[in-house]
Design an enzyme around this catalytic site. Structure first.
Site, mmCIF file in Angstrom:
data_model
loop_
_atom_site.group_PDB
_atom_site.id
_atom_site.type_symbol
_atom_site.label_atom_id
_atom_site.label_comp_id
_atom_site.label_asym_id
_atom_site.label_seq_id
_atom_site.Cartn_x
_atom_site.Cartn_y
_atom_site.Cartn_z
ATOM 1 N N ASN A 1 66.656 56.039 72.490
ATOM 2 C CA ASN A 1 67.635 55.854 71.547
ATOM 3 C C ASN A 1 67.099 55.756 70.115
ATOM 4 O OD1 ASN A 1 70.404 55.494 70.254
ATOM 5 N ND2 ASN A 1 70.470 53.598 71.147
ATOM 6 N N TRP A 2 67.344 56.953 69.511
ATOM 7 C CA TRP A 2 66.744 56.953 68.212
ATOM 8 C C TRP A 2 67.715 56.236 66.944
ATOM 9 C CZ3 TRP A 2 64.494 62.320 66.114
ATOM 10 C CH2 TRP A 2 63.244 62.663 67.183
ATOM 11 N N LYS A 3 68.876 55.783 67.272
ATOM 12 C CA LYS A 3 69.882 55.327 66.528
ATOM 13 C C LYS A 3 70.133 56.122 65.359
ATOM 14 C CE LYS A 3 69.269 50.832 68.532
ATOM 15 N NZ LYS A 3 69.367 49.413 68.582
ATOM 16 N N HIS B 1 77.597 51.765 73.763
ATOM 17 C CA HIS B 1 76.694 50.740 73.251
ATOM 18 C C HIS B 1 77.106 49.857 72.240
ATOM 19 C CE1 HIS B 1 73.094 49.746 70.836
ATOM 20 N NE2 HIS B 1 72.500 50.455 71.717
ATOM 21 N N GLU C 1 76.458 48.627 69.608
ATOM 22 C CA GLU C 1 76.478 48.912 68.074
ATOM 23 C C GLU C 1 77.920 49.720 68.033
ATOM 24 O OE1 GLU C 1 72.640 50.489 67.328
ATOM 25 O OE2 GLU C 1 71.764 48.527 67.728
ATOM 26 N N GLU D 1 72.431 46.173 78.547
ATOM 27 C CA GLU D 1 71.665 45.909 77.186
ATOM 28 C C GLU D 1 72.330 44.329 76.623
ATOM 29 O OE1 GLU D 1 69.888 49.417 75.113
ATOM 30 O OE2 GLU D 1 71.910 49.450 74.624
ATOM 31 N N GLY E 1 67.354 44.780 69.278
ATOM 32 C CA GLY E 1 66.853 44.712 67.949
ATOM 33 C C GLY E 1 66.309 43.211 67.697
ATOM 34 N N SER F 1 64.771 45.648 73.120
ATOM 35 C CA SER F 1 63.402 45.078 72.713
ATOM 36 C C SER F 1 62.493 45.640 73.835
ATOM 37 C CB SER F 1 63.397 43.517 72.459
ATOM 38 O OG SER F 1 64.238 43.320 71.497
ATOM 39 N N GLY G 1 65.068 51.484 71.888
ATOM 40 C CA GLY G 1 65.531 51.890 70.601
ATOM 41 C C GLY G 1 64.580 51.953 69.670
HETATM 42 P P1 PGA Z 1 65.906 48.142 70.709
HETATM 43 O O1 PGA Z 1 67.489 48.644 71.036
HETATM 44 O O2 PGA Z 1 64.862 48.519 71.724
HETATM 45 O O3 PGA Z 1 65.481 48.316 69.291
HETATM 46 O O4 PGA Z 1 66.117 46.537 70.868
HETATM 47 C C1 PGA Z 1 67.799 49.007 72.353
HETATM 48 C C2 PGA Z 1 69.180 49.491 71.872
HETATM 49 O O5 PGA Z 1 70.062 49.253 71.403
HETATM 50 O O6 PGA Z 1 69.327 50.886 72.642
#
Ligand code: PGA
Length: 247
Positions: A9-11, A90, A92, A164, A170, A205, A226
């Site tokens: 997931n490149w965000k 997600h 976010e 998640e 994060g 993470s 992520g």
């Molecule tokens: P992260 O994000 O691996 O940077 O914790 C995971 C995600 O939000 O998909």
């Protein structure tokens, strides 16, 4: 039994140079499981012939199909550029864009009806965890989808559910394997009440150090990565460990 699934997931990160580096690298290797890249929307069209052995996915889908909705992205558009997967729910998106359970459920049914595989993200906040509300939060997030009108008329399918926990995204540390396994058992038993099952993935993470324990767990069918997915060297080693790459 499904193959192990690694989802990148490149965000709001990565770039076209990174995509071509991955394209070059993964051309040379054979993967033993499934690899999915959830790219930012503008990069989806650059996938083209893609990465051998990997699938393309979107990070975002709107619930509209056409018309006066400036800036929106439809399921048909995602399909047209070769997407097979789409990330929904997600935290976010839930947090920064106020996407609620009902909207996510609508998008789930829409995505499926266009032949896309939704990666349904669920997870509790730190506060919910500290007050022992994890299971009730997850129950609400899942039931919003599986009990929605339209869901039951979809062809029977194995869902892809990514657990998640918000507090592990994060962050410095992932959830413990024991916690992840407990949640996996809970999610599968809840889904069974609705005649469903899931490829249960964990995200939050995930890195090259903790991915092996997740890979070895009988309760975990995949990982959602992520930050580490936009670090070329780091992500290659996660894929190497989880999908047993052979040259
Ligand atoms: P992260 O994000 O691996 O940077 O914790 C995971 C995600 O939000 O998909």
């Amino acid at each position: 039994m499904h193959d192990f699934l690694v989802i990148a997931n490149w965000k709001l990160g990565g770039n076209l140079d990174l995509l071509s580096r991955y394209k070059q690298f993964f051309q040379k290797v054979t993967l033993s499981g499934d690899l999915v890249f959830l790219l930012p929307t503008p990069y989806l069209g650059f996938w083209q012939e893609g990465i051998s052995g990997a699938s393309l996915g979107a990070q975002h889908l709107d619930a509209y199909t056409s018309g006066g909705y400036t800036g929106c992205v439809s399921a048909e558009m995602l399909q047209a550029v070769g997407c097979q997967y789409v990330c929904l729910g997600h935290s976010e998106r839930r947090c920064h864009f106020q996407e609620g359970d009902d909207l996510i459920a609508r998008k789930y049914v829409l995505a499926k009806s266009y032949g896309l595989v939704p990666v349904l993200c669920i997870g509790e906040s730190r506060e919910a965890r500290d007050t022992r509300l994890t299971e009730s939060v997850l129950r609400q997030q899942i039931e919003a989808v599986v009990s929605r009108d339209g869901f039951q008329s979809l062809p029977k399918h194995t869902m892809v559910v990514a657990y998640e926990p918000v507090w592990a995204i994060g962050a410095k540390e992932a959830a413990s394997i024991a916690d992840v396994e407990k949640v996996s058992a809970f999610v599968q038993s809840l889904l069974a009440e609705y005649g469903q099952s899931a490829r249960f993935c964990y995200g939050g993470s995930v890195d090259a150090d903790n991915c092996l324990a997740l890979r070895r767990s009988a309760f975990v069918s995949g990982v959602l990565v992520g930050r580490a997915s936009t670090d070329y060297v780091h992500f290659k080693s996660i894929v190497d460990r989880c999908l047993v790459v052979s040259n």
